[in-house]
Design a protein around this motif. Structure first.
Motif, PDB file in Angstrom:
ATOM      1  N   ALA A  35      44.061   9.967  29.049  1.00 17.75           N
ATOM      2  CA  ALA A  35      44.542   8.317  28.939  1.00 17.75           C
ATOM      3  C   ALA A  35      44.996   8.894  30.632  1.00 17.75           C
ATOM      4  N   LEU A  38      42.197   8.428  32.526  1.00 15.86           N
ATOM      5  CA  LEU A  38      41.413   6.722  32.360  1.00 15.86           C
ATOM      6  C   LEU A  38      42.023   5.828  33.089  1.00 15.86           C
ATOM      7  N   TRP A  42      38.398   2.862  35.143  1.00 15.37           N
ATOM      8  CA  TRP A  42      38.626   2.076  34.281  1.00 15.37           C
ATOM      9  C   TRP A  42      37.993   1.100  34.952  1.00 15.37           C
ATOM     10  N   PRO A  44      36.733  -2.826  34.129  1.00 12.47           N
ATOM     11  CA  PRO A  44      37.060  -3.455  32.616  1.00 12.47           C
ATOM     12  C   PRO A  44      36.223  -5.550  33.543  1.00 12.47           C
ATOM     13  N   PRO A  49      35.473  -6.315  27.549  1.00 12.64           N
ATOM     14  CA  PRO A  49      36.204  -5.262  27.641  1.00 12.64           C
ATOM     15  C   PRO A  49      35.063  -4.346  27.785  1.00 12.64           C
ATOM     16  N   ALA A  50      34.768  -3.383  29.061  1.00 12.57           N
ATOM     17  CA  ALA A  50      34.300  -2.387  28.749  1.00 12.57           C
ATOM     18  C   ALA A  50      34.719  -0.792  28.009  1.00 12.57           C
ATOM     19  N   GLN A  51      33.742  -0.732  27.494  1.00 13.47           N
ATOM     20  CA  GLN A  51      33.882   0.519  26.144  1.00 13.47           C
ATOM     21  C   GLN A  51      33.916   2.419  26.771  1.00 13.47           C
ATOM     22  N   THR A  52      34.811   2.200  27.882  1.00 10.80           N
ATOM     23  CA  THR A  52      35.146   3.577  28.457  1.00 10.80           C
ATOM     24  C   THR A  52      34.870   4.786  26.790  1.00 10.80           C
ATOM     25  N   TYR A  56      35.748  10.919  24.239  1.00  7.92           N
ATOM     26  CA  TYR A  56      36.064  10.346  23.359  1.00  7.92           C
ATOM     27  C   TYR A  56      34.437  11.159  22.202  1.00  7.92           C
TER      28      TYR A  56
END
Lengths: 365, 283
Positions: A35, A38, A42, A44, A49-52, A56
């Motif tokens: 986070a 992030l 980031w 978007p 919204p972009a999937q980052t 993960y």
């Protein structure tokens, strides 16, 4: 140490709350670190919204989630078995079991989503059917061995709903779906309104108009028919324009074209000096295409239906304006697992809270 | 515009009562008198009335549940938390001391809200859904639960400290026993855990309906998940090793993290949730 003893040790560790604590801590710590990282990555995209994802997608993170899944599964299996054996029927503790079952479903769903989710877009132009292999929208494989299993898409109609000031309030598309050219279902859907077909999740994400052009050579032979979707730009809520910049047209490659489409062009000034520069409505009625030809001798011209630009060796005629709808097509085999898991987890935890469980009982649980 | 002025005036009246209530709670601690705590609670009733009217006016004005922009978000959270507190103290009068934490925070939230722009903005279609209301309702309930739990944990620590010194002041002595406060703190942490979970779940369904994905690793989504996981970790630790003072401190850390994910994270990242604090965000 015998095999039984080793298995027993593994079993005890796998079902322990200590193991759960270590795993939850590991997962939480990884997400916290990510986070903080992030903010740097980031970006978007307008609307969607972009999937980052960095941590993960890493194998060890997914392994932690998988281990937590195993831990939860083993833990609830063991406690359920013991409770049935000892005839302990405390409803609150069953709530905890149901909650953890919900979590297991959520974790399975997220792992499935992570591995198999596919999002794609399908551009549909009014009246032009599209046959797409089912595998093409449900997997990354470009080559499919099930070419005969297809989905047929057809945009049958598009309706603009305008407000009192003429702005676009809503756009409704009538989309027919089926197999091998035959229609099985028809959907009347508004922007971002979702519907499902054969396990696919779909919604219209964009609308606009396309122009149909006919290219003739110097002998008057028709050499190409192209349909170019205009890009829809929204300057304010409901205020749109339809244009495309620097396009090359098939069979006329020596020029670049820029287009502005007016769905219902109006006339300003008096009738003797016609200056048609006003778009009266977003509804397709009296379309006008403003063409800028970029080449050695750049020029511009406004075309009505069946009017042409003469480029010497080519002649390009504006034959038709058509509406288009872009569908977002999503295939997510994990989504239903996740939603089912959410409902079960909420029900389970609500039971757990409402039926007062003392901490002593929890420790023994 | 007139309506916005009326709303702001009503919110100011609410802030005034919250301020008076906070003073009463403070006096209660200083002079160790329970009557001040009662007056503090009474003030919170007086604060709730104009707050509710202002929120209803805003709802009518915008046509959707107040949830867009700092003005709406902070005031709806403040109103929700205040009503939640009033509900709790009606249900368990012994817990009204938690108002000493809840009321100043409600005052602060309302204050930040009314200092922000009251301008109305047009919303994307994806916001016109009842899932927005559900999402906001559970966000507010979780915040209410968290703040009441914070009040309990802090009071627990104060009382515990005095008990360890062997001298408990006359106000704290009237409060529930340490074991009861610990138990209620735990119950509210369970409640908050459930509410955050439903908030995340409803957001996931809303996201799936609007953008075709139930999870997008948006920074605020991520921070909500962190809060929820941290709560999960805390609950596991409570039923295994951690008890008493350490549990109360740990709970306060978890609460601080959750409050950060509500109010701090949206200001740190450009995110789809910017709509909740910044009405000009295009996403």
């Amino acid at each position: 140490m015998g095999v039984y003893s080793i298995v027993n040790h593994i079993w005890r560790f796998a079902k322990s709350k200590s193991f759960a604590v270590v795993l939850i801590f590991g997962i939480t710590a990884a997400i916290i670190v990510d986070a903080f990282l992030l903010a740097r990555r980031w970006a978007p995209v307008q609307g969607i919204p972009a999937q980052t994802g960095t941590v993960y997608d890493l194998w060890w993170f997914q392994a932690l989630v998988f281990l937590l899944l195993i831990n939860s599964a083993v833990c609830i299996s063991d406690s359920t078995f013991r409770r049935i054996k000892n005839r302990q029927n405390h409803v609150g503790l069953w709530g905890s079991t149901i909650f953890h079952l919900g979590l297991i479903l959520i974790m399975i769903g997220t792992l499935l989503t992570g591995h198999f989710r596919i999002m794609s877009t399908v551009m549909l132009i009014h009246g032009e059917g599209k046959e797409i292999p089912y595998d093409a929208v449900t997997s990354d494989n470009e080559v499919t061995d099930r070419e005969d299993d297809t989905i047929f898409f057809l945009l049958q109609e598009q309706k603009y709903e305008l407000d009192d000031s003429g702005k676009v309030k809503d756009v409704q598309s009538q989309i027919a779906l089926g197999q091998k050219g035959s229609i099985e279902a028809t959907y009347n859907i508004n922007e971002r309104e979702q519907f499902s077909y054969r396990g696919l999740y779909m919604f219209p994400n964009a609308f606009g108009y396309a122009v149909a052009l006919e290219v003739e050579n110097s002998r008057g032979d028709k050499v190409a028919y192209v349909v170019i979707p205009m890009e829809t730009k929204e300057y304010a809520e409901g205020v749109k324009s339809f244009s495309k910049r620097s396009v090359r047209v098939e069979k006329a490659p020596s020029y670049k074209f820029s287009f502005n489409l007016y769905p219902d062009i109006g006339i300003t000034g008096n009738q003797t000096s016609i200056q048609p520069t006003i778009n009266r409505s977003y509804i397709l009625n009296n379309p006008g295409l403003f063409v800028v030809v970029e080449g050695i001798n750049s020029f511009s011209k406004l075309l009505r239906i069946n009017e042409s630009v003469d480029l010497g060796e080519y002649r390009i005629t504006f034959t038709e304006a058509k509406s288009w709808t872009e569908l977002t097509v999503g295939y997510d085999p994990g989504a239903n697992w996740v939603f089912g898991g959410i409902v079960i987890a909420i029900v389970g935890f609500s039971i757990f809270i409402l039926i007062n469980v003392q901490q002593k009982e929890l420790r023994e649980y | 515009m007139v309506e916005a002025k009326v709303q702001v005036l009503l919110f100011w009246i609410a802030v005034g009562f919250c301020f008076i209530g906070t003073l009463f709670f403070l006096c209660g601690f200083i002079f160790k008198k329970n009557s001040f705590i009662k007056y503090g609670t009474l003030s919170s009733y007086f604060a709730a009335l104009p707050m509710l009217v202002a929120l209803i006016l805003r709802w009518v004005e915008t046509g959707h549940i107040p949830s867009i922009g700092a003005y709406e978000v902070f005031t709806i959270y403040a109103g929700g938390v205040l009503i939640f507190y009033l509900g709790v103290q009606v249900w368990k009068p012994n817990l009204r001391i938690t108002g000493s934490i809840v009321l100043p925070i409600v005052m602060l939230l309302t204050g930040i809200g009314i200092m922000s722009s009251t301008e109305l903005t047009e919303l994307p279609k994806s916001y016109f859904t009842y899932w927005l209301g559900i999402h906001m309702l559970f966000a507010t309930l979780s915040l209410g639960g968290i703040l009441v739990a914070a009040g309990l944990s802090i009071t627990y620590l104060l009382k515990k400290r005095q008990e360890e010194k062997g001298k408990v002041n006359s106000l704290l002595v009237r409060l529930p026993s340490l074991a009861d406060m610990d138990f209620w703190g735990y119950r509210f942490s369970l409640f908050s855990f459930l509410m955050i979970g439903i908030m995340i779940g409803s957001g996931a369904i809303w996201g799936y309906k609007s953008w075709g994905r139930y999870w997008g690793w948006d920074p605020i989504e991520t921070w909500s998940l962190i809060s929820w996981l941290t709560y999960g970790l805390y609950l596991h630790l409570r039923i295994t090793w951690v008890k008493g003072k350490l549990a109360a401190w740990l709970h306060i850390v978890v609460i601080a993290l959750t409050v950060f994910s509500f109010f701090g994270a949206p200001y740190l990242y450009p995110t789809i949730h910017d709509r909740f604090v910044n009405t000009t965000n295009p996403y």
